[in-house]
Design a protein around this motif. Structure first.
Motif, PDB file in Angstrom:
ATOM      1  N   VAL A  74       0.838  -1.200   0.077  1.00 18.42           N
ATOM      2  CA  VAL A  74      -0.143  -0.147   0.294  1.00 18.42           C
ATOM      3  C   VAL A  74       0.999   1.128  -0.413  1.00 18.42           C
ATOM      4  CG1 VAL A  74      -1.756   1.209   1.576  1.00 18.42           C
ATOM      5  CG2 VAL A  74      -2.126  -1.316   1.235  1.00 18.42           C
ATOM      6  N   TYR A  75       1.852   1.256   1.186  1.00 17.49           N
ATOM      7  CA  TYR A  75       2.799   2.358   1.220  1.00 17.49           C
ATOM      8  C   TYR A  75       3.435   2.078  -0.680  1.00 17.49           C
ATOM      9  CZ  TYR A  75       6.688   5.480   2.938  1.00 17.49           C
ATOM     10  OH  TYR A  75       7.202   6.399   3.082  1.00 17.49           O
ATOM     11  N   VAL A  76       3.962   1.474  -0.733  1.00 16.40           N
ATOM     12  CA  VAL A  76       4.792   1.964  -2.348  1.00 16.40           C
ATOM     13  C   VAL A  76       3.903   2.330  -3.200  1.00 16.40           C
ATOM     14  CG1 VAL A  76       5.724   0.624  -4.068  1.00 16.40           C
ATOM     15  CG2 VAL A  76       6.052   0.605  -1.484  1.00 16.40           C
ATOM     16  N   GLY A  77       2.574   1.551  -3.490  1.00 14.81           N
ATOM     17  CA  GLY A  77       1.618   2.116  -4.941  1.00 14.81           C
ATOM     18  C   GLY A  77       1.267   3.166  -4.378  1.00 14.81           C
ATOM     19  N   THR A  78       0.901   3.263  -3.512  1.00 16.35           N
ATOM     20  CA  THR A  78       0.316   5.020  -2.939  1.00 16.35           C
ATOM     21  C   THR A  78       1.198   6.094  -3.327  1.00 16.35           C
ATOM     22  OG1 THR A  78      -1.374   3.838  -1.326  1.00 16.35           O
ATOM     23  CG2 THR A  78      -0.433   6.681  -1.794  1.00 16.35           C
ATOM     24  N   LEU A  79       2.745   5.828  -3.115  1.00 16.35           N
ATOM     25  CA  LEU A  79       3.637   7.078  -3.013  1.00 16.35           C
ATOM     26  C   LEU A  79       4.278   6.844  -4.707  1.00 16.35           C
ATOM     27  CD1 LEU A  79       6.020   7.189  -0.368  1.00 16.35           C
ATOM     28  CD2 LEU A  79       4.086   8.413  -0.922  1.00 16.35           C
ATOM     29  N   GLU A  80       3.465   5.786  -5.291  1.00 19.34           N
ATOM     30  CA  GLU A  80       3.832   5.893  -6.811  1.00 19.34           C
ATOM     31  C   GLU A  80       2.865   6.212  -8.385  1.00 19.34           C
ATOM     32  OE1 GLU A  80       4.800   1.464  -7.973  1.00 19.34           O
ATOM     33  OE2 GLU A  80       7.319   2.024  -7.092  1.00 19.34           O
ATOM     34  N   GLY A  81       1.760   6.785  -6.728  1.00 18.59           N
ATOM     35  CA  GLY A  81       0.400   7.411  -7.137  1.00 18.59           C
ATOM     36  C   GLY A  81       0.020   6.086  -8.368  1.00 18.59           C
ATOM     37  N   ASN A  82      -0.222   4.758  -7.653  1.00 18.18           N
ATOM     38  CA  ASN A  82      -0.934   3.207  -8.009  1.00 18.18           C
ATOM     39  C   ASN A  82      -1.966   2.884  -6.456  1.00 18.18           C
ATOM     40  OD1 ASN A  82       0.348   4.026 -10.670  1.00 18.18           O
ATOM     41  ND2 ASN A  82       2.209   2.337 -10.270  1.00 18.18           N
ATOM     42  N   ILE A  83      -2.685   3.476  -6.109  1.00 18.63           N
ATOM     43  CA  ILE A  83      -2.883   3.006  -5.471  1.00 18.63           C
ATOM     44  C   ILE A  83      -3.920   1.781  -5.188  1.00 18.63           C
ATOM     45  CG2 ILE A  83      -5.432   5.004  -4.636  1.00 18.63           C
ATOM     46  CD1 ILE A  83      -3.114   2.576  -2.283  1.00 18.63           C
ATOM     47  N   ASP A  84      -4.997   1.817  -6.284  1.00 19.41           N
ATOM     48  CA  ASP A  84      -5.207   0.518  -6.465  1.00 19.41           C
ATOM     49  C   ASP A  84      -4.828  -0.319  -7.665  1.00 19.41           C
ATOM     50  OD1 ASP A  84      -7.831   2.280  -6.663  1.00 19.41           O
ATOM     51  OD2 ASP A  84      -8.216   3.117  -8.476  1.00 19.41           O
ATOM     52  N   GLU A  85      -3.924  -0.439  -8.129  1.00 22.51           N
ATOM     53  CA  GLU A  85      -3.070  -1.364  -8.355  1.00 22.51           C
ATOM     54  C   GLU A  85      -2.724  -1.962  -7.331  1.00 22.51           C
ATOM     55  OE1 GLU A  85       0.692  -1.675 -11.356  1.00 22.51           O
ATOM     56  OE2 GLU A  85      -0.676  -0.468 -11.697  1.00 22.51           O
ATOM     57  N   ALA A  86      -2.049  -0.893  -6.476  1.00 25.32           N
ATOM     58  CA  ALA A  86      -1.478  -2.058  -5.253  1.00 25.32           C
ATOM     59  C   ALA A  86      -2.382  -2.401  -4.576  1.00 25.32           C
ATOM     60  CB  ALA A  86      -0.767  -0.691  -4.290  1.00 25.32           C
ATOM     61  N   ALA A  87      -3.364  -2.420  -4.545  1.00 24.37           N
ATOM     62  CA  ALA A  87      -3.947  -3.272  -3.645  1.00 24.37           C
ATOM     63  C   ALA A  87      -4.468  -4.517  -4.239  1.00 24.37           C
ATOM     64  CB  ALA A  87      -5.804  -2.739  -3.425  1.00 24.37           C
ATOM     65  N   ALA A  88      -5.038  -4.572  -5.550  1.00 22.26           N
ATOM     66  CA  ALA A  88      -4.800  -5.530  -7.012  1.00 22.26           C
ATOM     67  C   ALA A  88      -3.453  -6.391  -6.622  1.00 22.26           C
ATOM     68  CB  ALA A  88      -5.303  -5.055  -8.173  1.00 22.26           C
ATOM     69  N   THR A  89      -2.463  -5.776  -6.823  1.00 22.95           N
ATOM     70  CA  THR A  89      -1.396  -6.463  -6.348  1.00 22.95           C
ATOM     71  C   THR A  89      -0.649  -7.312  -5.843  1.00 22.95           C
ATOM     72  OG1 THR A  89       0.251  -5.246  -8.166  1.00 22.95           O
ATOM     73  CG2 THR A  89       1.349  -6.194  -6.818  1.00 22.95           C
ATOM     74  N   LEU A  90      -1.454  -6.737  -3.760  1.00 27.29           N
ATOM     75  CA  LEU A  90      -1.380  -7.015  -2.665  1.00 27.29           C
ATOM     76  C   LEU A  90      -2.520  -8.268  -2.937  1.00 27.29           C
ATOM     77  CD1 LEU A  90      -1.069  -6.721   0.349  1.00 27.29           C
ATOM     78  CD2 LEU A  90      -2.573  -5.645   1.040  1.00 27.29           C
ATOM     79  N   ARG A  91      -3.452  -7.973  -3.173  1.00 25.15           N
ATOM     80  CA  ARG A  91      -4.207  -9.443  -3.012  1.00 25.15           C
ATOM     81  C   ARG A  91      -3.923 -10.822  -3.947  1.00 25.15           C
ATOM     82  NH1 ARG A  91      -7.902  -5.291  -3.275  1.00 25.15           N
ATOM     83  NH2 ARG A  91      -8.406  -5.595  -5.578  1.00 25.15           N
ATOM     84  N   ARG A  92      -2.976 -10.284  -5.033  1.00 30.03           N
ATOM     85  CA  ARG A  92      -2.651 -11.198  -6.034  1.00 30.03           C
ATOM     86  C   ARG A  92      -1.483 -12.223  -5.195  1.00 30.03           C
ATOM     87  NH1 ARG A  92      -2.099  -7.771 -10.452  1.00 30.03           N
ATOM     88  NH2 ARG A  92      -0.115  -7.512  -9.951  1.00 30.03           N
ATOM     89  N   GLU A  93      -0.127 -10.650  -5.142  1.00 29.92           N
ATOM     90  CA  GLU A  93       0.750 -11.267  -4.455  1.00 29.92           C
ATOM     91  C   GLU A  93       1.278 -11.772  -3.246  1.00 29.92           C
ATOM     92  OE1 GLU A  93       2.564 -12.038  -7.044  1.00 29.92           O
ATOM     93  OE2 GLU A  93       1.932 -11.437  -8.402  1.00 29.92           O
ATOM     94  N   TRP A  94       0.508 -11.312  -2.515  1.00 33.01           N
ATOM     95  CA  TRP A  94       0.273 -11.328  -1.029  1.00 33.01           C
ATOM     96  C   TRP A  94       1.017 -12.539  -1.291  1.00 33.01           C
ATOM     97  CZ3 TRP A  94      -1.008 -14.978   2.664  1.00 33.01           C
ATOM     98  CH2 TRP A  94      -0.343 -15.133   3.636  1.00 33.01           C
ATOM     99  N   TRP A  95       0.184 -14.008  -1.280  1.00 33.06           N
ATOM    100  CA  TRP A  95       0.837 -15.361  -0.770  1.00 33.06           C
ATOM    101  C   TRP A  95       2.860 -15.634  -2.044  1.00 33.06           C
ATOM    102  CZ3 TRP A  95       0.907 -18.993   2.221  1.00 33.06           C
ATOM    103  CH2 TRP A  95       1.376 -20.572   2.059  1.00 33.06           C
ATOM    104  N   PRO A  96       2.945 -16.086  -2.988  1.00 34.80           N
ATOM    105  CA  PRO A  96       3.960 -15.781  -3.319  1.00 34.80           C
ATOM    106  C   PRO A  96       5.118 -15.213  -2.425  1.00 34.80           C
ATOM    107  CG  PRO A  96       3.025 -14.637  -4.545  1.00 34.80           C
ATOM    108  CD  PRO A  96       1.882 -15.263  -3.742  1.00 34.80           C
ATOM    109  N   THR A  97       4.651 -13.515  -2.217  1.00 31.03           N
ATOM    110  CA  THR A  97       5.335 -13.169  -1.157  1.00 31.03           C
ATOM    111  C   THR A  97       5.426 -13.348   0.148  1.00 31.03           C
ATOM    112  OG1 THR A  97       5.014 -10.499  -2.495  1.00 31.03           O
ATOM    113  CG2 THR A  97       5.919 -10.171  -0.139  1.00 31.03           C
ATOM    114  N   TYR A  98       4.450 -13.863   0.991  1.00 31.11           N
ATOM    115  CA  TYR A  98       4.742 -14.337   2.055  1.00 31.11           C
ATOM    116  C   TYR A  98       5.106 -16.196   2.126  1.00 31.11           C
ATOM    117  CZ  TYR A  98       3.185 -15.625   6.843  1.00 31.11           C
ATOM    118  OH  TYR A  98       3.502 -15.904   8.034  1.00 31.11           O
TER     119      TYR A  98
END
Length: 148
Positions: A74-98
């Motif tokens: 969320v922090y990185v996506g927000t500062l890069e100006g992509n908050i909607d994309e950040a939330a989608a990326t978090l949902r999609r990439e949470w498991w491989p990241t974790y």
């Protein structure tokens, strides 16, 4: 080199590792001691044991999955100006990241809690976090996860 991304990652790590972890890492050992009391485990209660250090590492791992990883995306996506994309990326990439977080951070923080004095733990984590940040940034910007 993407100067904006470097600035975003630097600010996140300065705030999170430089401030948040100083507070959190003080909480992990007493939490593990409390669990050790509840489970009647002397080795969990004794901060000099590797079992206690492993308990701290597991608490840190839960923290990473529930607080650190979502905050990062969320922090990185927000500062890069992509908050909607950040939330989608978090949902999609949470498991491989974790999953990768667990593979890297559980042994790393176990050694940290077992071998380092409390006053050095955040600095040692900062070194590991430098490597980890490069990897998690790659995950965040690589596109959708594709299983082979």
């Amino acid at each position: 080199m993407d100067v904006r991304r470097v600035a975003v990652l630097t600010s996140f790590n300065a705030l999170y590792v430089g401030a948040v972890l100083h507070y959190l890492y003080r909480l992990f050992p007493p939490l593990v001691v409390a669990v050790g009391r509840r489970l009647n485990s002397q080795r969990l209660r004794d901060p000099s044991t590797t079992v206690h250090a492993f308990g701290c590492s597991l608490v840190d791992n839960v923290h990473c999955g529930t607080i650190y990883i979502p905050t990062y995306f969320v922090y990185v996506g927000t500062l890069e100006g992509n908050i909607d994309e950040a939330a989608a990326t978090l949902r999609r990439e949470w498991w491989p990241t974790y999953a990768s977080c667990t593979l890297f951070w559980v042994p790393y923080s176990w050694c940290n809690f077992a071998l380092a004095p409390p006053s050095a733990r955040v600095r040692i984590t900062a070194v590991g976090n430098f490597v980890w940040s490069i990897f998690v940034d790659w995950i965040a910007h690589r596109g959708p996860f594709r299983a082979s």
